[in-house]
Design a protein around this motif. Structure first.
Motif, PDB file in Angstrom:
ATOM      1  N   PHE A  46     -92.979  50.330 -51.144  1.00  0.00           N
ATOM      2  CA  PHE A  46     -91.951  49.423 -51.640  1.00  0.00           C
ATOM      3  C   PHE A  46     -91.067  48.902 -50.654  1.00  0.00           C
ATOM      4  CE2 PHE A  46     -93.965  52.903 -54.926  1.00  0.00           C
ATOM      5  CZ  PHE A  46     -94.128  51.411 -55.793  1.00  0.00           C
ATOM      6  N   THR A  47     -91.009  47.300 -50.216  1.00  0.00           N
ATOM      7  CA  THR A  47     -89.931  47.015 -49.881  1.00  0.00           C
ATOM      8  C   THR A  47     -89.229  46.090 -50.660  1.00  0.00           C
ATOM      9  OG1 THR A  47     -91.725  44.520 -49.617  1.00  0.00           O
ATOM     10  CG2 THR A  47     -92.196  46.781 -47.932  1.00  0.00           C
ATOM     11  N   PRO A  48     -88.125  45.272 -49.638  1.00  0.00           N
ATOM     12  CA  PRO A  48     -86.830  44.360 -50.497  1.00  0.00           C
ATOM     13  C   PRO A  48     -88.118  43.423 -50.975  1.00  0.00           C
ATOM     14  CG  PRO A  48     -86.859  44.944 -48.168  1.00  0.00           C
ATOM     15  CD  PRO A  48     -87.983  46.227 -48.060  1.00  0.00           C
ATOM     16  N   ALA A  61     -95.830  46.560 -43.774  1.00  0.00           N
ATOM     17  CA  ALA A  61     -95.847  47.918 -44.371  1.00  0.00           C
ATOM     18  C   ALA A  61     -97.525  47.794 -44.095  1.00  0.00           C
ATOM     19  CB  ALA A  61     -95.406  48.547 -45.644  1.00  0.00           C
ATOM     20  N   SER A  62     -97.855  46.918 -43.423  1.00  0.00           N
ATOM     21  CA  SER A  62     -99.050  46.510 -43.143  1.00  0.00           C
ATOM     22  C   SER A  62     -99.601  47.492 -43.058  1.00  0.00           C
ATOM     23  CB  SER A  62     -99.638  45.600 -43.040  1.00  0.00           C
ATOM     24  OG  SER A  62     -99.403  46.036 -41.588  1.00  0.00           O
ATOM     25  N   PRO A  81     -86.664  47.430 -59.318  1.00  0.00           N
ATOM     26  CA  PRO A  81     -85.506  47.986 -58.211  1.00  0.00           C
ATOM     27  C   PRO A  81     -85.717  48.824 -57.434  1.00  0.00           C
ATOM     28  CG  PRO A  81     -86.508  50.404 -60.272  1.00  0.00           C
ATOM     29  CD  PRO A  81     -87.443  48.466 -59.925  1.00  0.00           C
ATOM     30  N   PHE A  82     -86.835  48.572 -56.175  1.00  0.00           N
ATOM     31  CA  PHE A  82     -86.770  48.417 -55.035  1.00  0.00           C
ATOM     32  C   PHE A  82     -85.920  46.933 -54.324  1.00  0.00           C
ATOM     33  CE2 PHE A  82     -90.414  49.535 -57.730  1.00  0.00           C
ATOM     34  CZ  PHE A  82     -90.657  51.252 -57.080  1.00  0.00           C
ATOM     35  N   ASP A  83     -84.664  47.041 -54.481  1.00  0.00           N
ATOM     36  CA  ASP A  83     -84.289  46.057 -53.787  1.00  0.00           C
ATOM     37  C   ASP A  83     -83.118  46.400 -52.669  1.00  0.00           C
ATOM     38  OD1 ASP A  83     -83.257  47.262 -55.816  1.00  0.00           O
ATOM     39  OD2 ASP A  83     -81.371  45.483 -56.567  1.00  0.00           O
ATOM     40  N   PHE A  84     -84.274  46.944 -51.923  1.00  0.00           N
ATOM     41  CA  PHE A  84     -83.640  47.223 -50.658  1.00  0.00           C
ATOM     42  C   PHE A  84     -82.460  46.400 -49.946  1.00  0.00           C
ATOM     43  CE2 PHE A  84     -87.084  49.839 -51.641  1.00  0.00           C
ATOM     44  CZ  PHE A  84     -87.362  51.397 -51.619  1.00  0.00           C
TER      45      PHE A  84
END
Length: 729
Positions: A65-67, A52-53, A72-75
């Motif tokens: 927000f990434t994995p 995401a940089s 709760p950002f457990d993509f």
């Protein structure tokens, strides 16, 4: 004046008619940020890396927000995506322009994996596994059995075997999914386009580990749901979490194409079966399995299969049954409830079987149903359901007469002689409605008006009008003095929401009982004021030659002259109830193109007490068209790699008003009450349950009339191309 039974116009429509409706996307909060989701282009892929940089370096981007961000950002759970459109990251920006630019700059390194989209193939050995931890794509299987199906099949005069399929449909709510959350340090306030604000509240509190008292969910106006807004989606929780983390309001509104990829889908059930029957048309046994195309996560797949399996015998006498309910994981969005949720599928299956028996025996389809119907309830379905009340055979006979079924058939024959091809189809249905608890609060205001707060969450059904009718009758006050509020977890502490044709039955019963309890309280106060036992009628308490109005009693309590509770809450535990009836569809077929259009929907329904016939008729219009549309119009298409080929309304057809039939509904003259205080059974889904089975028979009948050949239609939708091939070979 009694209000129940009157066709009163809806009380809640003023702001809709005058442009004052307020949906989630209409709400603006100071300092609000906008969220969006990076979604997988693959139906099945391992997620190697999310970078995401570049997005984070863009002007206006506040957070990504990434994995790696943790719950709760457990993509991408398990390190992979399981359907096209599954979220892999979330971007938050100061405006939508910055947001959509940044979404394209989040780099995701995918390793594509083989996908499986057909639930039957997904059950085969060697199929790609959607969830490797299970070691199979069969998420859950349970058997529902009664009697001895094998022996009954062996003793039948004839046994048939085939597959019946109701393919997936998109719920197609006018308003896509959306949520807005803000946190002031004490309260997490969530505006959500949902059918279940209290369930959202519970799920958010649980997921974010905050006290329930610190979460308030408001349901603004909601532009439809049809079941797709029952599930609490991960997006709703993540937006709330982002608002808490960033300490600023965050809003997410799905685009239409995004909505098509992330919403739950409806139908998606298949029946593989053998059925045995006698040469005089009596169904002896069914053995088979109801298979749910559950999608990537089994949120509702098994529940829908189980509902269809247990409702499969309908109100027919067959008692030798052996049905497996099976949910199967595939690389598609999860399956969910859609108007009827398992009951339209069950009716479609059993009515197709009844029509098959008629074809195989040469008997009239009406006569086949007549020979198989249970005369009357209460009746214990062999798979464990208790049908509470009804005269199934007599109502069927009345329904055939009331709909003019045989006149329509004769007219179709006459029109054929004039070169016009019509088809007539009929179905008998029984469905299960209502479950769970519901909560209502009735509060007396000091001017003698009343506020009713309910846990149900109507979004177009007109339930507030129906509940106002019930409460006004119970309190014997003008309906103008009753105001019904809903959709705010601060107004009433709990509830389940709106689904399952349960709102008036469960929510209305809770409101009615709360009003009754409040009236008892006020009677005590009135007797104290009047100095003796009092009677109550039309808003006035009387004791001897003295009287006092209900408003004066309330005022006296507020002034401290007498004591009484001015607010009553009722938690009502609802049981299942079973409306039933007959649906008839007439279609016109153009043999040159294969196009069919619905001309007429007639119905005869016993739905218990009718609180408001105008609201009921509206439900029948919409519900019937959705069932017919499932047969004639709506088609979800995936390619073999799980790519959605119908990603929006440019490719997915929902009927316009000009493609709707004429509606001529009738209600049973002597309805059978449920044992709920309202006596209602529910009607929100009944027309959808009845119409799909009738529509496919009408189309079959039209093809037969056009060609002189018997055809058998086994799946929905039936496309014009398929009809054309059946006619022209």
């Amino acid at each position: 004046m009694r209000y129940v039974g009157k066709p009163l116009p809806r009380l809640e429509d003023y702001h809709l008619l005058y442009g004052q409706a307020r949906y989630v996307d209409d709400i603006e909060l100071p300092g609000m940020l906008y969220a969006g989701f990076v979604r997988s282009p693959y139906a099945h892929a391992r997620v190697r890396r999310v970078d995401a940089s570049e997005a984070l370096s863009m002007p206006g981007v506040v957070a990504v927000f990434t994995p790696q961000s943790g719950k709760p950002f457990d993509f991408a759970p398990g390190g992979k995506v399981r359907y096209q459109g599954e979220a892999v990251a979330m971007v938050v920006a100061v405006d939508r322009y910055a947001l959509y630019d940044a979404l394209e700059k989040v780099y995701v390194d995918y390793e594509p994996l083989p996908a499986v989209v057909d639930p039957v193939k997904a059950m085969e050995p060697g199929a790609p596994l959607v969830d490797e931890s299970l070691g199979t794509n069969v998420s859950r299987r349970e058997k529902y059995a009664s009697g001895d199906a094998e022996r009954a099949l062996a003793s039948s005069d004839k046994v048939v075997e085939e597959e019946l399929v109701t393919n997936r449909v998109v719920p197609s709510a006018m308003e896509p999914h959306g949520v807005l959350a803000s946190h002031d340090g004490k309260t997490l306030l969530i505006y959500d386009s949902t059918q279940k604000p209290h369930i959202v509240r519970r799920e958010v509190a649980r997921s974010l580990d905050v006290p329930l008292a610190a979460v308030r969910v408001i349901q603004p106006d909601v532009g439809g749901g049809f079941g797709s807004k029952i599930q609490v989606y991960p997006e709703e929780v993540r937006v709330a979490a982002a608002a808490m983390a960033l300490r600023r309001p965050v809003k997410w509104i799905a685009t239409r194409s995004e909505d098509f990829k992330m919403t739950t889908y409806g139908r998606g059930l298949m029946l593989r079966y053998k059925a045995g029957f006698t040469r005089d048309g009596v169904l002896k046994a069914i053995k088979g399995e109801v298979i749910a195309d559950a999608g990537a996560y089994d949120w509702f797949g098994f529940d829908l299969a189980a509902t269809a399996a247990t409702m499969l015998p309908a109100a027919y006498k067959v008692r030798d049954l052996d049905i497996d309910a099976v949910s199967v994981l595939t690389n598609k969005p999860p399956l969910g409830p859609y108007r009827g949720a398992g009951r339209p599928e069950a009716t479609f299956f059993i009515e197709r079987i009844m029509d098959l028996i008629a074809d195989e025996t040469g008997l009239d389809p009406v006569e086949v149903r007549r020979r198989n119907l249970v005369p009357a309830g209460p009746y214990d379905n062999p798979l464990g359901l208790h049908y509470d009340s009804g005269e199934y055979l007599a109502t069927f006979e009345r329904g055939i007469a009331a709909t003019g079924y045989y006149d329509l058939v004769r007219n179709a024959e006459a029109e054929k002689a004039r070169g016009r091809v019509l088809g007539v189809g009929m179905s008998f249905y029984i469905e299960i409605t209502t479950y769970g608890h519901e909560v209502a609060i009735v509060r007396a205001e000091r001017d003698g008006s009343f506020t009713v707060a309910v846990g149900i969450a109507p979004h177009g059904q007109g339930d507030a009008t129906g509940i106002a009718q019930l409460v006004a009758d119970e309190l014997q006050v003008p309906i103008e003095r009753v105001r019904v509020v809903w959709g705010d977890t601060d107004a009433v502490p709990d509830g389940i929401g709106t689904d399952g044709s349960r709102s008036i039955t469960a929510g209305g019963s809770a409101a009615l009982l709360a009003a009754r309890r409040l009236l008892e309280e006020l009677k005590k106060a009135a007797e104290e004021l009047l100095g003796g036992p009092a009677t109550y009628s039309d808003g006035t308490f009387k004791s001897g030659d003295k009287s006092v109005t209900i408003g004066e009693v309330v005022e006296a309590v507020y002034r401290g002259k007498v004591r009484a509770q001015l607010e009553a809450m009722e938690v009502y535990k609802a049981r299942a109830t079973f409306p039933y009836g007959v649906g008839v569809v007439v279609v016109e077929l153009d043999p040159e193109t294969g196009l069919a259009r619905p001309l007429l929907y007639r119905s005869y329904d016993d739905i218990g007490v009718v609180v408001n016939p105008l609201l009921v008729e509206g439900q029948i219009h919409g519900g019937a068209l959705q069932g017919i549309s499932q047969v004639l119009y709506e088609q979800v298409v995936y390619d073999q790699d799980g790519n959605l080929a119908t990603p929006n309304f440019a490719f997915y057809h929902v009927p316009k008003a000009t493609e709707a039939p004429r509606y001529e509904p009738r209600l049973a003259e002597t309805p059978h009450r449920s044992d709920h205080p309202t006596g209602t059974k529910g009607v929100g889904e009944a027309p959808t349950v009845a119409s799909a089975a009738a529509a496919i028979k009408a189309l079959e009948d039209a093809i037969r009339r056009a060609t002189g050949k018997r055809v058998r239609l086994r799946s929905t939708p039936v496309t014009p191309e398929e009809v054309y091939r059946l006619i022209h070979g």
